[in-house]
Design a protein around this motif. Structure first.
Motif, PDB file in Angstrom:
ATOM      1  N   THR A 113       0.810  -1.218   0.000  1.00 53.38           N
ATOM      2  CA  THR A 113       0.000   0.000   0.000  1.00 53.38           C
ATOM      3  C   THR A 113       0.846   1.272   0.000  1.00 53.38           C
ATOM      4  OG1 THR A 113      -0.189  -0.071   2.419  1.00 53.38           O
ATOM      5  CG2 THR A 113      -1.966  -1.093   1.128  1.00 53.38           C
ATOM      6  N   THR A 114       2.164   1.145   0.205  1.00 51.97           N
ATOM      7  CA  THR A 114       3.030   2.325   0.144  1.00 51.97           C
ATOM      8  C   THR A 114       3.498   2.609  -1.281  1.00 51.97           C
ATOM      9  OG1 THR A 114       5.126   1.127   0.543  1.00 51.97           O
ATOM     10  CG2 THR A 114       3.864   1.849   2.485  1.00 51.97           C
ATOM     11  N   HIS A 115       3.205   1.714  -2.204  1.00 53.71           N
ATOM     12  CA  HIS A 115       3.626   1.859  -3.602  1.00 53.71           C
ATOM     13  C   HIS A 115       2.644   2.767  -4.348  1.00 53.71           C
ATOM     14  CE1 HIS A 115       4.397   0.781  -7.799  1.00 53.71           C
ATOM     15  NE2 HIS A 115       5.576   0.327  -7.385  1.00 53.71           N
ATOM     16  N   PRO A 116       3.145   3.662  -5.227  1.00 51.15           N
ATOM     17  CA  PRO A 116       2.249   4.557  -5.976  1.00 51.15           C
ATOM     18  C   PRO A 116       1.215   3.830  -6.841  1.00 51.15           C
ATOM     19  CG  PRO A 116       4.545   5.223  -6.254  1.00 51.15           C
ATOM     20  CD  PRO A 116       4.559   3.924  -5.504  1.00 51.15           C
ATOM     21  N   GLY A 117       1.491   2.594  -7.234  1.00 51.76           N
ATOM     22  CA  GLY A 117       0.550   1.842  -8.063  1.00 51.76           C
ATOM     23  C   GLY A 117      -0.554   1.152  -7.284  1.00 51.76           C
ATOM     24  N   ALA A 118      -0.579   1.344  -5.987  1.00 52.53           N
ATOM     25  CA  ALA A 118      -1.546   0.640  -5.144  1.00 52.53           C
ATOM     26  C   ALA A 118      -2.722   1.511  -4.712  1.00 52.53           C
ATOM     27  CB  ALA A 118      -0.834   0.081  -3.911  1.00 52.53           C
ATOM     28  N   THR A 119      -3.036   2.541  -5.476  1.00 49.17           N
ATOM     29  CA  THR A 119      -4.094   3.461  -5.052  1.00 49.17           C
ATOM     30  C   THR A 119      -5.438   2.761  -4.818  1.00 49.17           C
ATOM     31  OG1 THR A 119      -4.545   4.047  -7.348  1.00 49.17           O
ATOM     32  CG2 THR A 119      -3.053   5.491  -6.130  1.00 49.17           C
ATOM     33  N   HIS A 120      -5.735   1.700  -5.597  1.00 45.45           N
ATOM     34  CA  HIS A 120      -7.004   0.977  -5.417  1.00 45.45           C
ATOM     35  C   HIS A 120      -6.994   0.122  -4.158  1.00 45.45           C
ATOM     36  CE1 HIS A 120      -8.750   2.157  -9.214  1.00 45.45           C
ATOM     37  NE2 HIS A 120      -7.638   1.813  -9.825  1.00 45.45           N
ATOM     38  N   ALA A 121      -5.804  -0.131  -3.603  1.00 44.72           N
ATOM     39  CA  ALA A 121      -5.697  -1.039  -2.468  1.00 44.72           C
ATOM     40  C   ALA A 121      -5.685  -0.336  -1.116  1.00 44.72           C
ATOM     41  CB  ALA A 121      -4.431  -1.877  -2.600  1.00 44.72           C
ATOM     42  N   VAL A 122      -5.433   0.953  -1.101  1.00 46.64           N
ATOM     43  CA  VAL A 122      -5.309   1.667   0.168  1.00 46.64           C
ATOM     44  C   VAL A 122      -6.662   1.689   0.880  1.00 46.64           C
ATOM     45  CG1 VAL A 122      -4.707   3.870   1.239  1.00 46.64           C
ATOM     46  CG2 VAL A 122      -3.383   3.036  -0.717  1.00 46.64           C
ATOM     47  N   PRO A 123      -6.708   1.208   2.125  1.00 50.31           N
ATOM     48  CA  PRO A 123      -7.972   1.187   2.861  1.00 50.31           C
ATOM     49  C   PRO A 123      -8.543   2.594   3.036  1.00 50.31           C
ATOM     50  CG  PRO A 123      -6.298  -0.086   4.015  1.00 50.31           C
ATOM     51  CD  PRO A 123      -5.610   0.657   2.914  1.00 50.31           C
ATOM     52  N   PRO A 124      -9.867   2.718   3.071  1.00 49.28           N
ATOM     53  CA  PRO A 124     -10.481   4.032   3.245  1.00 49.28           C
ATOM     54  C   PRO A 124     -10.212   4.635   4.622  1.00 49.28           C
ATOM     55  CG  PRO A 124     -12.153   2.316   3.234  1.00 49.28           C
ATOM     56  CD  PRO A 124     -10.842   1.656   2.900  1.00 49.28           C
ATOM     57  N   VAL A 125      -9.854   3.793   5.594  1.00 57.93           N
ATOM     58  CA  VAL A 125      -9.569   4.246   6.950  1.00 57.93           C
ATOM     59  C   VAL A 125      -8.244   3.621   7.363  1.00 57.93           C
ATOM     60  CG1 VAL A 125     -10.343   4.150   9.345  1.00 57.93           C
ATOM     61  CG2 VAL A 125     -12.020   4.343   7.517  1.00 57.93           C
ATOM     62  N   ALA A 126      -7.349   4.405   7.939  1.00 61.12           N
ATOM     63  CA  ALA A 126      -6.070   3.859   8.388  1.00 61.12           C
ATOM     64  C   ALA A 126      -6.317   2.689   9.333  1.00 61.12           C
ATOM     65  CB  ALA A 126      -5.243   4.938   9.075  1.00 61.12           C
TER      66      ALA A 126
END
Length: 141
Positions: free
Chosen positions: A59-72
């Motif tokens: 999730t720290t990769h720029p290509g993972a925008t779809h994977a980042v959870p909506p809430v930390a």
């Protein structure tokens, strides 16, 4: 209405990580997984766990925008992929609509059984599921 496919099993599970090196060390060294496919543009690595895949998505990769959870800290699994028998996409669309299930997106891409048609949906609790048919070949096999 009859379900338009037969369940085959779990194709893959996508786990969200924030340290790919640490994740790969665990899955290779601790669990004995074997290297699968790499998607460097997405920050994604796949490892084989027997006949199924575990997908690690950084999730720290720029290509993972779809994977980042909506809430930390909100979740660490992106989706569960369920392998099915061959299906007619129109029949599956109709089946899902008849049950009031909205299709989030459709795609044709790889998994443990090569490239096939996928439907992404959500269960009533907000869990993302991928319904994935088997490999599709140009000659129809």
């Amino acid at each position: 209405m009859t379900v338009p496919f037969t369940l085959v099993g779990i194709d893959h599970v996508v786990l969200l990580v924030d340290d790919m090196e640490k994740a790969l060390a665990f899955y290779y060294d601790v669990l004995g997984c074997v290297h699968g496919y790499s998607y460097p543009d997405l920050g994604m690595e796949q490892v084989w766990a027997g006949a199924a895949l575990i997908v690690l998505w950084d999730t720290t990769h720029p290509g993972a925008t779809h994977a980042v959870p909506p809430v930390a800290g909100g979740r660490n699994m992106d989706h569960l992929c369920i392998a099915t028998s061959p299906f007619a996409p129109d029949a599956l669309r109709a089946h899902l609509a008849a049950h009031g299930v909205k299709i989030d997106r459709e795609a044709v891409h790889g998994g443990a059984r090569e490239v096939g048609h996928s439907f992404y949906i959500f269960d009533p609790f907000g869990n993302k599921l991928e319904i994935k048919g088997p490999a599709e070949y140009a000659d129809g096999r």
